[in-house]
Design a protein around this motif. Sequence first.
Motif, PDB file in Angstrom:
ATOM      1  N   THR A 277       2.576   2.917   4.705  1.00  0.00           N
ATOM      2  CA  THR A 277       1.969   1.744   5.367  1.00  0.00           C
ATOM      3  C   THR A 277       1.247   0.871   4.340  1.00  0.00           C
ATOM      4  O   THR A 277       0.911  -0.282   4.637  1.00  0.00           O
ATOM      5  N   MET A 278       1.011   1.403   3.158  1.00  0.00           N
ATOM      6  CA  MET A 278       0.324   0.641   2.120  1.00  0.00           C
ATOM      7  C   MET A 278       1.304   0.046   1.100  1.00  0.00           C
ATOM      8  O   MET A 278       0.887  -0.684   0.208  1.00  0.00           O
ATOM      9  N   TRP A 279       2.586   0.447   1.244  1.00  0.00           N
ATOM     10  CA  TRP A 279       3.593  -0.153   0.370  1.00  0.00           C
ATOM     11  C   TRP A 279       3.722  -1.616   0.770  1.00  0.00           C
ATOM     12  O   TRP A 279       4.020  -1.925   1.922  1.00  0.00           O
ATOM     13  N   SER A 285       3.614  -2.302  -7.694  1.00  0.00           N
ATOM     14  CA  SER A 285       3.514  -0.861  -7.433  1.00  0.00           C
ATOM     15  C   SER A 285       2.227  -0.302  -8.022  1.00  0.00           C
ATOM     16  O   SER A 285       1.612   0.612  -7.463  1.00  0.00           O
ATOM     17  N   ALA A 286       1.782  -0.877  -9.162  1.00  0.00           N
ATOM     18  CA  ALA A 286       0.526  -0.412  -9.775  1.00  0.00           C
ATOM     19  C   ALA A 286      -0.660  -0.734  -8.877  1.00  0.00           C
ATOM     20  O   ALA A 286      -1.585   0.092  -8.734  1.00  0.00           O
ATOM     21  N   GLN A 291      -4.710   1.285  -5.021  1.00  0.00           N
ATOM     22  CA  GLN A 291      -5.321   1.277  -3.682  1.00  0.00           C
ATOM     23  C   GLN A 291      -5.292   2.682  -3.076  1.00  0.00           C
ATOM     24  O   GLN A 291      -6.283   3.154  -2.500  1.00  0.00           O
ATOM     25  N   ILE A 292      -4.139   3.382  -3.245  1.00  0.00           N
ATOM     26  CA  ILE A 292      -4.002   4.755  -2.729  1.00  0.00           C
ATOM     27  C   ILE A 292      -5.002   5.674  -3.433  1.00  0.00           C
ATOM     28  O   ILE A 292      -5.669   6.499  -2.795  1.00  0.00           O
ATOM     29  N   GLU A 293      -5.132   5.524  -4.759  1.00  0.00           N
ATOM     30  CA  GLU A 293      -6.047   6.378  -5.526  1.00  0.00           C
ATOM     31  C   GLU A 293      -7.500   6.152  -5.109  1.00  0.00           C
ATOM     32  O   GLU A 293      -8.295   7.093  -5.064  1.00  0.00           O
ATOM     33  N   ARG A 294      -7.855   4.873  -4.801  1.00  0.00           N
ATOM     34  CA  ARG A 294      -9.217   4.589  -4.338  1.00  0.00           C
ATOM     35  C   ARG A 294      -9.492   5.304  -3.012  1.00  0.00           C
ATOM     36  O   ARG A 294     -10.542   5.914  -2.818  1.00  0.00           O
ATOM     37  N   GLN A 295      -8.506   5.225  -2.094  1.00  0.00           N
ATOM     38  CA  GLN A 295      -8.654   5.879  -0.792  1.00  0.00           C
ATOM     39  C   GLN A 295      -8.743   7.405  -0.964  1.00  0.00           C
ATOM     40  O   GLN A 295      -9.517   8.080  -0.283  1.00  0.00           O
ATOM     41  N   ARG A 296      -7.982   7.897  -1.920  1.00  0.00           N
ATOM     42  CA  ARG A 296      -7.974   9.338  -2.206  1.00  0.00           C
ATOM     43  C   ARG A 296      -9.348   9.785  -2.723  1.00  0.00           C
ATOM     44  O   ARG A 296      -9.912  10.789  -2.256  1.00  0.00           O
TER      45      ARG A 296
END
Length: 652
Positions: A277-279, A285-286, A291-296
Amino acid sequence: MGTSFNEQFDQHGAWRREFALRLKLLSEWLKDHELLDSAVEERLRRLETQMRSDKVMVAFVAEFSRGKSELINAIFFAGYKRRIMPASAGRTTMCPTELGYDSEVPPCLRLLPIETRLQPQALMEWRMVPEKWVRVDLDVNDSAQLAQAFEKVAEVVHVTKDEARALGFWHDDTPEDNPMLNAEGLVEVPRWRHALINIAHPLLKQGLVILDTPGLNAIGAEPELTVNLIPQAHAVVFILAADTGVTKSDLAIWREHLIAESEETDSRLVVLNKIDTMWDSLSSSAQVQAQIERQRATSAEILGLPVEQVIPVSAQKGLVAKVSDDAALLQASQLPVLERALAQGVMGQRQKILRAAVSGNIVDLRTEAARALNVRRRDLADQLGELRGLRGKNSSVIKHMRGRIEQEQEEFDVSGAKIHAVRSVHLRLLREVFTLLGTKTLKTEMAGLTDALRQPGIKLGVKKAYTQTFERLHAGLRKAQTTSAEIQSMLTGTFKQLNAEYGFSLQAPKEPDLERFSRDLELVERSHTQYLGMGNALRLAQPEFADRLVRALSTRLRVIYESALGEVELWNKSAAAQLDAQLRERRRNFVRRIEAIERIQEAASGLDDRIAEIEAQETALDQLDAKLAELTAHLIATPALASNEPALQKRA
């Protein structure tokens, strides 16, 4: 790329099968050479049972609509090339669902009606009453039929507010958590309380059990999930949605049901699902990955976990990739990362625990069998010394030797009464331990707790009632350990005395470690105390709910106490088996010594022949000892799976 969970589980299954085969060979060899006394036989039986029944439970927990069932499909059932567990939008798994395999039950889905919540029996008790479950037969070769049957776990019924309250889905004290009423003023609740799926899936056949749990309200309404099933899972996979991160209800599940104070979090994995859903085609892609790493990182911080235990995944894309054999999409879904974490974490830790337990038991078994060989070796050495001393002696000396052996035999027969007296004292003390750990004691404590919870105005005293019960249980275990220490001290002294008086080589077996059962008791206490502190005081004021929680507690405690009792029984058997074996060997020794004297009296050549026979028997004993070491070494030194060794060492 490492080993996926499925491949790792296959290897674990192969190791267990090979171990069971080697164990059978060892058992037959011990029997053939008369080394299988009752204690050794009991150890073998326990090891075989442990290997055959060893289960690895992975619990998947999430609030509704986090993609939990889709994740189960992607990891375990992609081989069917379609969805098996219902995973459409909205609430799918409405009741806790266990997937496992029992060869004695045909492939089926069993469903326990929600109305059983109105009765006090715990879930474990309902499992013993198969006729109360609705059964749907399954065709494991027809994936469409499987998927259709599994949709039943999502079935709901509409009930009145009063009925919902009685079933545990409506709470006047927390109106914000209550479900919405429909146009008729009815409440939607699950049709089923619990589902059991029995299919011969390769992983399930090897001992994997998957526990699929519904959202917060359903978990809270079923105390046995919170205090029994989830705490006993070898790993818990907690699923969040990547776009929302940790919501208020996610945090409530985590704090109330998945994490306790001072509890290790190694067995907890958090999945940040739906990263697709964040793609975003408008972001690089970076940027998406950042964004995924921040949420993680944020999720890890809120949950108090190392960031490595929070794994971003797209279960839906992972399933699509496996079904369509799309390697690039599978890599992008990051599903293989989660599978490796499960393989190295869950399976790696499980194998370490199982191997440690097995290794300890095999070492004890080898010690028991080697002791029997040493008794035979010592008796042969005594005989050899006697016979060599007769070389060149006349018949009167040989006759005198026979008289001395017969006198020894008479004196030894008198020792039987002394050994019987030792056993009587030993058994009297053991009965105290058996009483402390017995079913009657546990039933008395649970009845007392139930009575305390039924007292008027108990709401504020619930925690105290539980605390006092656990204090008495801990005191009982401590007393059992103290009495065991007394018995151990008595055994050690008595065995030394018997060794000195009758030339035995008795050694008191290792005292049972009841401390580990105290630790198990602490874990149970922690999960119950935590549950009591989560705003459940009003629920616990309802006698039916309180009874159900006590029954759930009783089920868990029974397992702990039966295991502790089993350890004490094995300890007793080891001591008794040593005495029996050495008495038996000594009687045989007297018979052999008298037979040897008779043969020597009958023929001059008999002495040299008998000496040669005993020397050959000594050589044979050395060979038996070497073979015992070889057979048991194979069982202890089963190599760990190479692909996971670095990961295990790193985790350790």
